[in-house]
Design an enzyme around this catalytic site. Structure first.
Site, PDB file in Angstrom:
ATOM      1  N   ASP A 350      43.941  -8.749  78.281  1.00 48.27           N
ATOM      2  CA  ASP A 350      42.835  -9.621  78.637  1.00 48.27           C
ATOM      3  C   ASP A 350      43.213 -10.330  79.942  1.00 48.27           C
ATOM      4  O   ASP A 350      44.385 -10.316  80.337  1.00 48.27           O
ATOM      5  CB  ASP A 350      42.602 -10.633  77.504  1.00 48.27           C
ATOM      6  CG  ASP A 350      41.416 -11.544  77.782  1.00 48.27           C
ATOM      7  OD1 ASP A 350      40.466 -11.079  78.422  1.00 48.27           O
ATOM      8  OD2 ASP A 350      41.468 -12.710  77.374  1.00 48.27           O
ATOM      9  N   ASN A 708      79.048  12.443  52.336  1.00 46.93           N
ATOM     10  CA  ASN A 708      77.793  11.845  52.801  1.00 46.93           C
ATOM     11  C   ASN A 708      77.891  10.317  52.856  1.00 46.93           C
ATOM     12  O   ASN A 708      77.414   9.685  53.799  1.00 46.93           O
ATOM     13  CB  ASN A 708      76.649  12.243  51.870  1.00 46.93           C
ATOM     14  CG  ASN A 708      76.355  13.727  51.924  1.00 46.93           C
ATOM     15  OD1 ASN A 708      76.568  14.362  52.949  1.00 46.93           O
ATOM     16  ND2 ASN A 708      75.894  14.288  50.815  1.00 46.93           N
TER      17      ASN A 708
END
Length: 867
Positions: A350, A708
């Protein structure tokens, strides 16, 4: 339409949502309005108001429905990746792998908790920023003024307004004095708009006209800049123009580019995980004949392929980014918006209050030769100083020249004034100096000209002629084109003084000069525009203001305009045509709130990541639609509630810093994504192939889970890592095709070295425990240390140094893996202590692997651009 037919009243009012229906209200006589709304100048009684509240509801626009704390937390778990982790963890429990299950549960809970508490904290801070606004309004209740809560106002109420009041509903003006309405938060217009009960200036020649331009109706969400007014309430709550906007905000928030990217990547990995798990289970069940072992191994493989740490790493990265931004006085309400900042390649903004100061200043005071003239300033100051009406925003700008106060108070004395009115558009004061009466008039240039027969230049007075008129109008047009609001000044010495003057005395004036006002750009905007351009972000202006003012602002901030288009044209375009126009134009003027939102939506449909910067009610739909909505501390409440990010200060340099921080965050997220997807994919290919020709599993399920877990823990330091400066120069959106390409190229490289490890194990005739340990150490070392190659497009360590914390976590986890193997803990996991010559072989494999990845990375970068 009387009160006995309230259903008809309600039906009539609710249907009034189009311009023509507002136009009808603007043209009705006062008696017709009173008849339709069953009211009068006396106002409504309390009993009648109660009845109408039951009929129309409270005067409240749609509000965001707040979810309960428990529901907010539960919704955080509704993430496909988190769900898959929970499913795998639950399956692990049934398969008696409780340790692995608890670790996976812990990862999921921590990531969700971090994300929730960071966003909850930001929301609470944002709520504290909400500006306190008046919650009451003055209405007539049986001819008496009465303060009531704004939410209790109903159609038919007679409302009294004065300077500083918020307009509590959509209102038709019944009478007013010197009324100027500030509707910048609703329309984006820089200057207060003159409104009057006498206005009947609806332009019937235009097919499209902004509702807010109707001269005798004022709208909820605007405020009174100067003057007073009495009006009748037409529409309240959700039926107002403001209510229409607020209801739009209650719809589900659209997915941002970051949300879409995460979702695509998550489903990519989930699909791959399912396919690989089923494939590995089938192969092992067929070749090994042990169904239970095959299931356990497939589950372990599935966990290994799942980027388990992704939710946590995203939360940690975004939380770190939010912390960094808070130190720069920026509140991040939604964590994902930080990455969207970095991915943003178009910033729509704006104009009023964001690019400009939203403060009118006296820019020029000139004579008719366009030269600075102190006499013109003195006349303007006299006029503003001595008028007794409420000082409007232009008067206040003039009166900032306080150095003139002492001068005029000693020389001049007020005699009378002729107040401004909507028809004349002129205001005059009469002062005395040396016993002579002097009239000083100011007003719109065309209106002042009608009252002048002379003009003064360089102390010489001549009669106005066609040549002068042409030159003067050209001069005023030039000022208007420069975005300045111009007020003309004229005067005359009165030969026959009197005590009381009227508008009939405003004649035979001498045109002296003009004063020009401007809503100037913020001091740092020009620098911000330049820096955003250097970051390859295109700036577009979306404003409700007119084209002349907006173009001038663009020129002042150094923004090159590719093209300009108005809301009237956009209204008649379909989305396909608007897409082309939205991409090819820079300036969009006279936009409605929903047109701003639509422009952002069509740009997103073309693949752009769009940010929006705004602070008004009219900006709220666009703030919600944008991938990242940005507002400021002094914005309207609805803008701040809708925004993703709030700047606590008007220093727009935070925009640039936010973009850079967003790209840093994404850079670190993508490091994990690339490394995890490629390494995990490679590690899944390896056991799939190995399951065919190896007489036993290449690694036990519990060893895979440990691998992992250690690998995931090593990645926690990634959010603290440095990001190369050249990576920050361009927007970084999610690119799933590039991630797939990276995974398909670098994953098999990892598999090649895994298969080499298997062959070496077979050639060396290693027993199963040694074989398992051998591959475990090769796997954890290669996939953990490869981060130093993958984290940068440059030569590791020489051209790009990692953060010390990442160094510590990576080498620390690798060391921990070796410690586990060579201590009593290793027996628990089925490891064997390897002879040292195998450690030497592992070292050679790791070095060759890292060099190979670096070489392939260079080739990949040349062909596909690694960044």
């Amino acid at each position: 339409m009387k009160i006995g037919t309230r259903g008809e009243i309600k039906k009539n009012l609710i249907s009034i949502t189009k311009f023509k229906e507002y136009e009808q209200f603007s043209r009705k006589s006062i008696d017709e309005l009173f008849s339709e709304l069953d009211t009068s100048f006396e106002g409504l009684s309390d009993d009648e108001r109660e009845k109408r509240i039951e009929l129309f509801g409270l005067n409240e626009p749609g509000k965001k429905v707040k979810r309960s704390l428990i529901l907010e937390i539960l919704l955080k778990f509704a993430n496909p990746l988190v769900v898959s982790l929970l499913v795998i963890a639950t399956a692990s429990i049934f398969l008696s792998n409780k340790i692995g299950a608890y670790l996976i549960y812990l990862i999921a809970v921590i990531s969700v908790t971090l994300s929730f508490f960071q966003e909850n904290k930001a929301d609470k801070e944002a709520e504290k920023l909400s500006e306190m606004v008046s919650s009451t309004a003055t209405v007539y209740c049986k001819s008496l003024h009465k303060e009531i809560k704004i939410k209790d106002i109903v159609p038919g109420d007679i409302v009294y307004l004065s300077a500083g009041d918020m307009v509590p509903a959509d209102i038709r003006i019944l009478n007013c004095k010197d009324l100027f309405i500030n509707q910048s938060s609703l329309t984006g217009e820089s200057y207060p708009i003159e409104k009057s009960h006498l206005a009947d200036e609806i332009n019937q020649k235009k097919e499209q006209i902004n509702i807010s331009e109707i001269g005798n109706i004022i709208f909820m969400g605007s405020s009174v800049a100067t003057g007073t007014a009495t009006g009748i309430v037409l529409k309240t709550g959700k039926q107002t123009q403001f209510g229409e906007i607020s209801q739009k905000l209650n719809q589900k928030r659209p997915e941002t580019s970051f949300d879409k990217g995460i979702k695509k990547y998550t489903w990519l990995m989930i699909r791959l995980m399912i396919i690989m798990a089923v494939l590995i289970f089938t192969i092992n069940a067929v070749f090994k004949k042990d169904i239970v072992e095959a299931v356990l191994f497939a589950v372990a493989i599935a966990v290994g392929l799942t980027p388990a740490m992704l939710p946590m790493l995203i939360a940690l990265n975004l939380s770190k980014g939010a912390t960094q931004m808070s130190r720069k006085k920026v509140i991040v309400k939604r964590l994902n918006s930080i990455q969207n900042f970095g991915a943003m390649n178009i910033l729509c903004t704006d104009k009023t209050g964001t690019l400009t100061l939203d403060k009118i200043t006296l820019e020029r005071h000139c004579d008719l030769n366009d030269k600075k003239n102190e006499e013109v300033l003195e006349l303007a100051y006299l006029n503003s100083f001595y008028q007794t009406g409420l000082k409007n925003i232009l008067d206040r700008a003039v009166l900032e020249h306080e150095e003139l106060t002492e001068k005029i108070s000693g020389q001049y004395k007020k005699v009378d004034e002729i107040p401004f009115d909507f028809i004349r558009k002129v205001m005059s004061v009469i002062v005395t100096k040396d016993k002579k009466h002097l009239m000083i008039a100011k007003g719109r240039p065309d209106e002042i000209l009608k009252k002048c027969i002379y003009f003064e230049i360089d102390s010489k007075i001549d009669s106005i002629n066609s040549s002068f008129l042409s030159r003067f109008r050209e001069q005023i047009e030039k000022l208007n084109n420069a975005g300045l609001r111009t007020i003309a000044l004229a005067y005359k010495e009165i030969s026959n003084p009197k005590e009381i003057y009227s508008k009939d005395d405003e004649n035979d004036l001498i045109l002296k000069g003009y004063i020009a006002f401007l809503d100037p750009p913020k001091p740092d905007v020009k620098d911000t525009v330049r820096k955003l351009e250097s970051l390859n972000i295109e700036l577009k202006i979306l404003t409700g203001d007119n084209a002349l003012v907006a173009k001038h602002t663009c020129e002042q901030v150094g923004l090159k305009i590719k093209g300009a288009i108005s809301g009237e044209i956009i209204e008649n375009l379909n989305d396909r045509d608007l897409q082309k126009i939205a991409e090819n134009n820079t300036l969009f003027t006279r936009l409605t709130p929903l047109q701003k939102e639509r422009i952002i939506r069509v740009l997103q449909a073309k693949g752009h990541t769009v940010g929006f910067l705004g602070d008004g009610i009219n900006d709220a739909p666009a703030l919600k639609q944008a991938d990242v909505g940005i507002s400021v501390n002094n914005a309207t409440d609805i803008a701040k509630e809708t925004a993703d990010i709030i700047l606590l200060e008007k220093d727009l340099i935070a925009l640039e810093e936010g973009v850079v921080e967003g790209r840093r965050v994404f850079g670190n997220i993508i490091k994990y994504v690339r490394m995890g997807s490629s390494s995990n994919f490679g590690n899944m290919i390896s056991p799939t192939i190995a399951s065919i020709f190896l007489p036993f599993l290449p690694m036990l399920p519990i060893q895979i889970l440990l691998n992992n877990f250690l690998y995931d823990i090593s990645q926690i330091a990634i959010p603290a890592d440095h990001v190369d400066e050249d990576y920050i120069n361009r927007p970084k959106p999610w690119n799933i095709k590039m991630i797939q390409r990276f995974m398909l190229i670098f994953g098999p490289i990892s598999s090649i070295f895994d298969l080499t490890t298997f062959l070496l194990g077979l050639l060396l005739k290693l027993p199963q425990p040694y074989f398992h340990t051998f591959w475990f150490l090769v796997s954890i070392t290669t996939q953990t240390l490869v981060i130093f190659v993958i984290r940068t497009s440059k030569i590791p360590f020489l051209q790009s140094r990692p953060n010390k914390l990442l160094l510590f976590s990576s080498f620390g986890i690798v060391s921990l893996a070796y410690i586990i193997v060579y201590t009593a803990i290793g027996k628990f996991f089925g490891f064997a202590r390897l002879p040292y010559y195998l450690i030497g072989i592992i070292f050679i494999i790791v070095v060759v692997y890292l060099i190979t990845v670096q070489f392939v990375k260079v080739l990949f970068n040349r062909k596909f651009s690694y960044n």
